[in-house]
Design an enzyme around this catalytic site. Structure first.
Site, short mmCIF file in Angstrom:
data_model
loop_
_atom_site.label_atom_id
_atom_site.label_comp_id
_atom_site.label_asym_id
_atom_site.label_seq_id
_atom_site.Cartn_x
_atom_site.Cartn_y
_atom_site.Cartn_z
N LYS A 82 -25.29 15.61 12.79
CA LYS A 82 -25.45 16.76 13.68
C LYS A 82 -25.26 18.05 12.89
O LYS A 82 -24.55 18.07 11.88
CB LYS A 82 -24.39 16.72 14.80
CG LYS A 82 -24.52 15.62 15.81
CD LYS A 82 -23.39 15.72 16.82
CE LYS A 82 -23.45 14.60 17.85
NZ LYS A 82 -24.59 14.76 18.76
N ARG A 106 -25.87 4.85 23.63
CA ARG A 106 -26.61 3.79 24.32
C ARG A 106 -26.39 2.43 23.67
O ARG A 106 -26.49 1.40 24.34
CB ARG A 106 -28.10 4.16 24.37
CG ARG A 106 -28.79 4.25 23.04
CD ARG A 106 -30.08 5.05 23.09
NE ARG A 106 -29.84 6.47 23.33
CZ ARG A 106 -30.81 7.37 23.50
NH1 ARG A 106 -32.07 6.99 23.47
NH2 ARG A 106 -30.50 8.63 23.71
#
Length: 532
Positions: free
Chosen positions: A298, A372
């Site tokens: 990120k 996920r």
């Protein structure tokens, strides 16, 4: 800081307190008092101070020892005071040194406006409590709250808002800056409703504390230990799988995400059982204790709030704790999928293929789509629990904030009717959630040339919905399932408002508790085999 919640049925103006909070509606011709302090003439002071009654507007009126008005008033927004009407002689003296009026917005209309009105009550109580108690040092140690609480739902709203508004996270502050203990006195006859508010507030406070804790002090093993302590305190069953047990049992998603960290992953399973229950609800929470993005790193600015990426797991822990205290006739299982997503030498790589619990394979194209993966393991594992309903909750996608903003969560589900039911449960619980679709045309973006599916789509459109479609692949056959994306609501990066402090919010806890209650009461339909 300890916040004690009391109830009282005595006249608010006779209470021994540092401040008395009362409500003001926003009328067409000016502020309208709620009636809880009819024995005090506040209108002259409110008029002189320009109070309107708009939602969360705070006006402070020092009593100068007299009922019926004040010599001076102080606006909560810093507006200079100005003189008010002289108090008529012969008035009864007040022990309370200051009266705080808080705006409630428009007077409530019919039943259709009830839920919105209750939220205004929560926010008003929170705004007043935050102003009086959450600052360091606290401005008031004992606060009487005389907002409308004649009905049980009003009493719960006022108590919950006041408790949450009093929240302050001071773990890393020096002792000199720590606020002292506070007593809140809610004037109501509905003790059971206030008790329920206390249970919910304790649960949400737990989430806030966990989210606000430095990620160096909240690695997967730390959060698992907190879960074990909560289980012991509330009579819950608990099982914690470490990295060796995860490998042995085939939890490939959690393991893969945790490979790059020096702090190994954990899977926590909590269980609340009721002897008369015939239905089981399973909650699964994403618990990334810090998310660097892994090798798909990120940007630095995006990492600043990534200690909050375990908010879903924290919400599940807190909700199961609250359910255990409230005791609905339903069985609840909670999974906390815990890992730290770091770019260490052992980290998973883009193009790695991993095997999720149950055998389905996933090509990892982006290591920053890790939530996920850890949830997929828990969803697949839930088949052994025979759930009537399966709900996962996660700070899953930045796309959620693009679509719905920072205060409204997205709800996706195995069918549109369930998504609507879950959103309705959230609304009744006082949380903003909106049902979203799972368009079948987006599913093809998850096709992989080497595995059963990829963890991201090559098309960035509909990212929140694509993530929901990915999770759906791991839901046990025949089980009704809902996915709550709380990426925005879980963490308040702006200024405080209402009962919401800066930092962790406790999002989704009330909704999960409401879902469990609804299932217990038969308001939420389960799977076709529900109750068998």
């Amino acid at each position: 800081m300890t916040v004690t919640l009391l109830t009282s049925q005595s006249a608010p103006t006779t209470t021994n307190a540092d401040a008395l909070v009362t409500g003001v509606f926003q009328g067409q011709d000016g502020p309208v008092l709620t009636g809880s302090t009819d024995d005090i003439d506040l209108m002259a002071a409110l008029t002189a101070l320009g109070a309107t009654g708009k939602a969360e507007e705070i006006t402070k009126i020092p009593t100068s020892g007299l009922a019926g008005g004040s010599a001076r008033g102080v606006r909560g927004d810093g507006v200079p005071p100005g003189e008010s009407t002289v108090v008529p002689p012969g008035q009864q003296r007040l022990a309370i040194p200051v009266i705080v009026t808080v705006g409630l917005g428009a007077e409530p209309g019919g039943p259709a406006e009830r839920l919105a009105y209750l939220e205004r009550l929560r926010r008003a109580a929170g705004a007043a409590a935050r102003d009086l108690t959450a600052a360091a040092p606290a401005k008031a140690k004992r606060v009487a709250i005389a907002l409308p609480a004649g009905e049980p739902d009003e009493a719960e709203a006022v108590a919950l808002g006041a408790l949450l508004g009093s929240y302050a996270f001071r773990r890393y502050r020096t002792s000199s800056g720590a606020p002292g203990d506070v007593e809140l006195i809610v004037h109501t006859a509905h003790d059971d409703a206030v008790r329920r508010a206390r249970v919910l507030a304790d649960a949400m406070t737990l989430v806030r504390d966990l989210v606000n804790t430095s990620p160096a002090d909240m690695v997967p093993a730390d959060l698992a230990a907190v879960a074990e302590q909560a289980a012991a305190a509330h009579g819950l069953g608990v099982q914690v799988l470490d990295e060796n047990e995860l490998a042995k049992e085939g939890f490939g998603g959690i393991l893969a995400v945790g490979m790059g960290s020096a702090h190994p992953p954990r899977l926590v399973r909590l269980e609340y059982t009721h002897p008369d229950a015939v239905r089981t609800v399973v909650f699964a929470g994403k618990g990334i204790t810090f998310d660097s993005g892994g090798l798909s790193l990120k940007p630095p600015k995006a990492m600043e709030t990534m200690k909050a990426d375990m908010s879903g797991a924290a919400a599940v822990l807190a909700a199961v704790q609250a359910v255990a205290e409230l005791g609905p006739v339903v069985n609840v299982v909670g999974y906390l999928s815990l890992a730290e997503n770091m770019p260490g030498g052992g980290a998973q790589r883009p193009s790695d293929v991993i095997t999720i619990y149950g055998g389905k394979t996933v090509e990892v194209l982006n290591t920053d789509a890790e939530g996920r993966l850890v949830l997929a393991d828990a969803l697949a594992r839930s088949e052994a629990d025979g759930p009537s309903l399966l709900v996962d909750v996660a700070t899953l996608t930045g796309a959620q904030t693009v679509a719905l903003g920072n205060r409204t969560a997205g709800v996706m589900a195995s069918d549109d009717s369930l998504a609507a039911e879950i959103a309705d449960a959230a609304t009744r619980a006082g949380e903003a959630m909106w049902p979203m679709p799972l368009p079948e045309d987006l599913r093809k973006g998850l096709d992989s040339t080497v595995a059963d599916l990829a963890n991201v789509s090559g098309d960035r459109s509909g990212g929140m919905l694509v993530a929901g479609l990915f999770l759906r692949e791991f839901v046990p056959a025949g089980v009704r399932w809902a996915h709550l994306d709380i990426a925005g609501p879980a963490y308040n990066d702006g200024g405080p408002y209402g009962y919401v402090a800066k930092g962790g919010t406790g999002a989704a806890v009330r909704t999960l508790v409401q879902i469990a209650t609804d299932v217990a009461e038969g308001k939420l339909a389960g799977s076709p085999d529900d109750g068998k």
